[in-house]
Design a protein around this motif. Structure first.
Motif, PDB file in Angstrom:
ATOM      1  N   GLU A 123     -17.474 -10.894  -1.740  1.00 32.76           N
ATOM      2  CA  GLU A 123     -17.713 -10.354  -3.095  1.00 32.76           C
ATOM      3  C   GLU A 123     -16.597  -9.415  -3.524  1.00 32.76           C
ATOM      4  OE1 GLU A 123     -21.469  -8.340  -3.764  1.00 32.76           O
ATOM      5  OE2 GLU A 123     -22.475 -10.211  -3.142  1.00 32.76           O
ATOM      6  N   GLU A 124     -16.254  -9.523  -4.774  1.00 32.58           N
ATOM      7  CA  GLU A 124     -15.226  -8.619  -5.299  1.00 32.58           C
ATOM      8  C   GLU A 124     -15.853  -7.665  -6.301  1.00 32.58           C
ATOM      9  OE1 GLU A 124     -11.727 -10.484  -6.772  1.00 32.58           O
ATOM     10  OE2 GLU A 124     -11.219 -11.333  -4.816  1.00 32.58           O
ATOM     11  N   ARG A 125     -15.329  -6.435  -6.344  1.00 33.82           N
ATOM     12  CA  ARG A 125     -15.768  -5.486  -7.369  1.00 33.82           C
ATOM     13  C   ARG A 125     -14.619  -4.561  -7.717  1.00 33.82           C
ATOM     14  NH1 ARG A 125     -18.187  -0.102  -5.286  1.00 33.82           N
ATOM     15  NH2 ARG A 125     -17.840  -0.189  -3.050  1.00 33.82           N
ATOM     16  N   GLU A 126     -14.783  -3.926  -8.874  1.00 33.23           N
ATOM     17  CA  GLU A 126     -13.736  -3.003  -9.306  1.00 33.23           C
ATOM     18  C   GLU A 126     -14.235  -1.578  -9.185  1.00 33.23           C
ATOM     19  OE1 GLU A 126     -12.333  -4.106 -13.197  1.00 33.23           O
ATOM     20  OE2 GLU A 126     -11.514  -6.014 -12.444  1.00 33.23           O
TER      21      GLU A 126
ATOM     22  N   LEU B 167      -9.036  -0.118  -8.748  1.00 31.57           N
ATOM     23  CA  LEU B 167      -8.715  -1.095  -7.707  1.00 31.57           C
ATOM     24  C   LEU B 167      -9.709  -2.244  -7.771  1.00 31.57           C
ATOM     25  CD1 LEU B 167      -8.599   1.386  -4.673  1.00 31.57           C
ATOM     26  CD2 LEU B 167      -6.654   0.685  -6.090  1.00 31.57           C
ATOM     27  N   ARG B 168      -9.245  -3.435  -7.426  1.00 33.61           N
ATOM     28  CA  ARG B 168     -10.215  -4.508  -7.183  1.00 33.61           C
ATOM     29  C   ARG B 168     -10.298  -4.675  -5.675  1.00 33.61           C
ATOM     30  NH1 ARG B 168      -8.216  -8.691  -9.934  1.00 33.61           N
ATOM     31  NH2 ARG B 168      -7.708 -10.055  -8.190  1.00 33.61           N
TER      32      ARG B 168
ATOM     33  N   LEU C  42      -4.258  -3.853  -7.688  1.00 32.49           N
ATOM     34  CA  LEU C  42      -4.202  -2.541  -8.336  1.00 32.49           C
ATOM     35  C   LEU C  42      -4.396  -2.774  -9.828  1.00 32.49           C
ATOM     36  CD1 LEU C  42      -1.031  -1.125  -6.526  1.00 32.49           C
ATOM     37  CD2 LEU C  42      -3.432  -0.967  -5.829  1.00 32.49           C
ATOM     38  N   LEU C  43      -5.255  -1.992 -10.438  1.00 26.04           N
ATOM     39  CA  LEU C  43      -5.481  -2.118 -11.880  1.00 26.04           C
ATOM     40  C   LEU C  43      -4.724  -0.979 -12.547  1.00 26.04           C
ATOM     41  CD1 LEU C  43      -9.341  -2.687 -11.635  1.00 26.04           C
ATOM     42  CD2 LEU C  43      -7.516  -4.399 -11.547  1.00 26.04           C
TER      43      LEU C  43
ATOM     44  N   VAL D  77     -16.330   2.907   2.277  1.00 28.35           N
ATOM     45  CA  VAL D  77     -16.417   1.502   1.849  1.00 28.35           C
ATOM     46  C   VAL D  77     -15.921   0.649   3.013  1.00 28.35           C
ATOM     47  CG1 VAL D  77     -15.705  -0.180   0.110  1.00 28.35           C
ATOM     48  CG2 VAL D  77     -15.876   2.252  -0.514  1.00 28.35           C
ATOM     49  N   TRP D  78     -16.863   0.020   3.720  1.00 27.81           N
ATOM     50  CA  TRP D  78     -16.529  -0.690   4.957  1.00 27.81           C
ATOM     51  C   TRP D  78     -16.132  -2.142   4.705  1.00 27.81           C
ATOM     52  CZ3 TRP D  78     -15.882   2.797   8.436  1.00 27.81           C
ATOM     53  CH2 TRP D  78     -16.749   3.893   8.551  1.00 27.81           C
TER      54      TRP D  78
END
Ligand code: NAP
Length: 306
Positions: free
Chosen positions: A225-228, A216-217, A207-208, A199-200
């Motif tokens: 962009e954010e993702r979990e 992780l988010r 932390l979830l 994941v670059w």
């Protein structure tokens, strides 16, 4: 033993410390090595070391640590498991205090190495041992068959991701740039490992967790962009900080906090040597740590005989 003035007291039992112990004991000096936890330092947390010569199949870091300890003890070096709380390094006779004893020494070898740097996200400390770890070979087995993430782009992160790929169902290797700084030897095996996803350009935002880590988010830095992602283990491998707290006011340090000592390992104080990862140097490896230990004793001999 406690009443003696040792020719040398060595602080730290990693490859640098035990090589100094071997050389000094073999040169007939009285040697005490103080180690906080167990021999080996960072090396002991490495599953397979492929780049220390003499082991064509590689060698387990803990096994190598025990062999280095035995090698030094064969010539009379003594190990004491004790945490050093004070080191007075100036003057002809130096004083090293642990919680139980004070030791006197003509010379001191600083070999305390470095500790893992924290990522710095909220909840990281609270989740240590409940999903967050700094040592894949120590804690990887807790995530057998599960999903884990590694953060970092250096040799440690690459080695951790490869190690975990053999234990976990899936491993994310999250790096803040688009190239790893790890040695090329890691890159092909990483690309070949089918269960490792690189994941670059991404960083961990949060932390979830409930009781333990659940995910992780992460944020992709270019797009924002954010993702979990779901994972039960996070292995932080974002470098190390030198363990110099005990003597930082007594010695010259670099801006990053490493002890200033050139290839002779001599520090700014007579009779005090800095070896291994806490020394300012271009390459931190087991072999360069061991080499420092040998060099330190060469100059220690000169000092003690003068
Ligand atoms: P390192 O080489 O200093 O790499 C640290 C990595 O963490 C870098 O990729 C850095 O990113 C990243 N990083 C730093 N701060 C970060 C943050 N706040 N958030 C996200 N990422 C961050 O550390 P290392 O891999 O632990 O290695 C330490 C030393 O041990 C090195 O000298 C290494 O060669 C040695 N070592 C050698 C081996 C081996 O030879 N087999 C194995 C393990 C360790 P950037 O790349 O963007 O700076």
């Amino acid at each position: 033993m406690e009443q003696n003035i040792f020719d040398t007291v060595i602080l730290g039992g990693g490859p640098a410390g035990y090589t100094a112990a071997l050389y000094a004991a073999r040169a007939n000096f009285s040697v005490l090595l103080l180690e906080k936890l167990s021999p080996g330092g960072q090396m002991a947390t490495t599953d397979v070391i492929d780049n220390y010569p003499g082991f064509p199949e590689g060698v387990n870091g803990f096994d190598l640590a025990m062999q280095m300890k035995q090698g030094a003890e064969r010539f009379g070096a003594k190990t004491k498991l004790a945490e050093v709380v004070e080191a007075r390094l100036s003057g002809e006779i130096k004083q090293i205090r642990t919680k139980e004893e004070t030791y006197s020494a003509r010379t001191v070898v600083l070999a305390t190495g470095a500790r893992p740097r924290e990522l710095g996200v909220p909840g990281e400390r609270e989740l240590r041992g409940r999903g967050v770890s700094y040592c894949a070979t120590c804690d990887g087995m807790f995530y057998r068959g599960k999903t884990a993430a590694v953060v970092g782009g250096g040799n440690t992160a690459a080695a951790d991701a490869l190690y975990l790929s053999r234990i976990c169902e899936k491993v994310y290797l999250i790096h803040r740039r688009d190239t790893l700084r790890a040695q090329k030897a890691y890159l092909d095996p990483l690309k070949r490992a089918e269960n490792v996803e690189l994941v670059w350009n991404s960083q961990v935002e949060a932390l979830l967790y409930q009781d333990t880590l659940t995910g992780l988010r992460i944020r992709e830095k270019l797009s924002g962009e954010e993702r979990e992602i779901s994972c039960s283990g996070l292995f932080v491998a974002v470098g190390y900080l030198p363990e110099t707290e005990l003597f930082r006011d007594q010695l010259e340090l670099s801006e990053a906090g490493y002890v200033k000592a050139d290839e002779t390992t001599r520090t700014s104080l007579p009779g005090v040597y800095a070896v291994g990862d806490l020394r300012e140097k271009p390459l931190r490896q087991v072999i360069t740590a061991a080499a420092d230990g040998a060099v330190a004793v060469h100059f220690m001999e000169e000092y003690l005989n003068s």
